[in-house]
Design a protein around this motif. Structure first.
Motif, PDB file in Angstrom:
ATOM      1  N   MET A 109       0.827  -1.046  -0.019  1.00 51.28           N
ATOM      2  CA  MET A 109       0.078   0.060   0.053  1.00 51.28           C
ATOM      3  C   MET A 109       0.929   1.210   0.059  1.00 51.28           C
ATOM      4  O   MET A 109       0.389   2.230  -0.488  1.00 51.28           O
ATOM      5  N   GLY A 110       2.248   1.212   0.629  1.00 55.05           N
ATOM      6  CA  GLY A 110       3.032   2.462   0.482  1.00 55.05           C
ATOM      7  C   GLY A 110       3.238   2.907  -0.778  1.00 55.05           C
ATOM      8  O   GLY A 110       3.121   4.168  -1.087  1.00 55.05           O
ATOM      9  N   ALA A 111       3.325   2.126  -1.862  1.00 55.15           N
ATOM     10  CA  ALA A 111       3.595   2.446  -3.367  1.00 55.15           C
ATOM     11  C   ALA A 111       2.454   3.311  -3.800  1.00 55.15           C
ATOM     12  O   ALA A 111       2.538   4.483  -4.288  1.00 55.15           O
ATOM     13  N   GLU A 112       1.061   2.980  -3.557  1.00 56.90           N
ATOM     14  CA  GLU A 112      -0.176   3.417  -4.027  1.00 56.90           C
ATOM     15  C   GLU A 112      -0.220   4.779  -3.247  1.00 56.90           C
ATOM     16  O   GLU A 112      -0.556   5.655  -4.026  1.00 56.90           O
ATOM     17  N   ILE A 113       0.248   4.932  -1.970  1.00 56.37           N
ATOM     18  CA  ILE A 113       0.089   6.323  -1.235  1.00 56.37           C
ATOM     19  C   ILE A 113       1.032   7.271  -1.839  1.00 56.37           C
ATOM     20  O   ILE A 113       0.501   8.463  -2.370  1.00 56.37           O
ATOM     21  N   VAL A 114       2.331   6.753  -2.246  1.00 57.95           N
ATOM     22  CA  VAL A 114       3.276   7.856  -2.798  1.00 57.95           C
ATOM     23  C   VAL A 114       2.841   8.127  -4.262  1.00 57.95           C
ATOM     24  O   VAL A 114       2.818   9.360  -4.530  1.00 57.95           O
ATOM     25  N   GLN A 115       2.208   7.183  -4.870  1.00 55.61           N
ATOM     26  CA  GLN A 115       1.952   7.477  -6.237  1.00 55.61           C
ATOM     27  C   GLN A 115       0.332   8.493  -6.420  1.00 55.61           C
ATOM     28  O   GLN A 115       0.541   9.455  -7.137  1.00 55.61           O
TER      29      GLN A 115
END
Length: 138
Positions: free
Chosen positions: A1-7
């Protein structure tokens, strides 16, 4: 989920900046303004949604980050502090990430509008000429 938040934060960045520029530190207290552009109102909407999902104890931190980012728009540290506050809320509320991401235009979507006599519009312009009886020679 961290990558989705950054995106999401990368996509939302211009909306958040526009909201802070239009509304200033009062962005969390202000209602949508018809005179303010859609980009700024979208950013205001994102910040309101994040604020509503924060616990009452966490809201002062978010409010302080918004205030600092609005007061110092060129300060990368203030912008990063605000992003961290938004990340914290999104990690605690995974459904909120999906809701907010759905509000943003699809990546790569471009709307181009030209209005008026002899106006031009394009996503990319190599050479543009307006007017009557114009010749372009290599």
């Amino acid at each position: 989920m961290g990558a989705e938040i950054v995106q999401f934060l990368e996509q939302a960045g211009p909306y958040l900046s526009a909201a802070l520029g239009a509304y200033g530190a009062g962005v969390l207290a202000r209602a949508e303004d018809a005179a303010v552009g859609a980009t700024a109102n979208a950013g205001r909407s994102i910040l309101h949604a994040v604020w509503r999902r924060r616990s009452p104890a966490g809201r002062p931190e978010l409010e302080a980050a918004v205030r600092e980012a609005a007061e110092e728009p060129e300060d990368a540290d203030a912008a990063a502090a605000l992003r961290q506050q938004i990340k914290r809320t999104l990690r605690e509320n995974p459904q909120l990430l999906a809701e907010l991401a759905a509000q943003l235009p699809p990546t790569g979507a471009v709307t181009i509008t030209a209005s008026g006599e002899r106006s031009i519009a394009a996503q990319t312009i190599g050479t543009a000429v307006t007017g009557d009886n114009t010749t372009i020679r290599p």
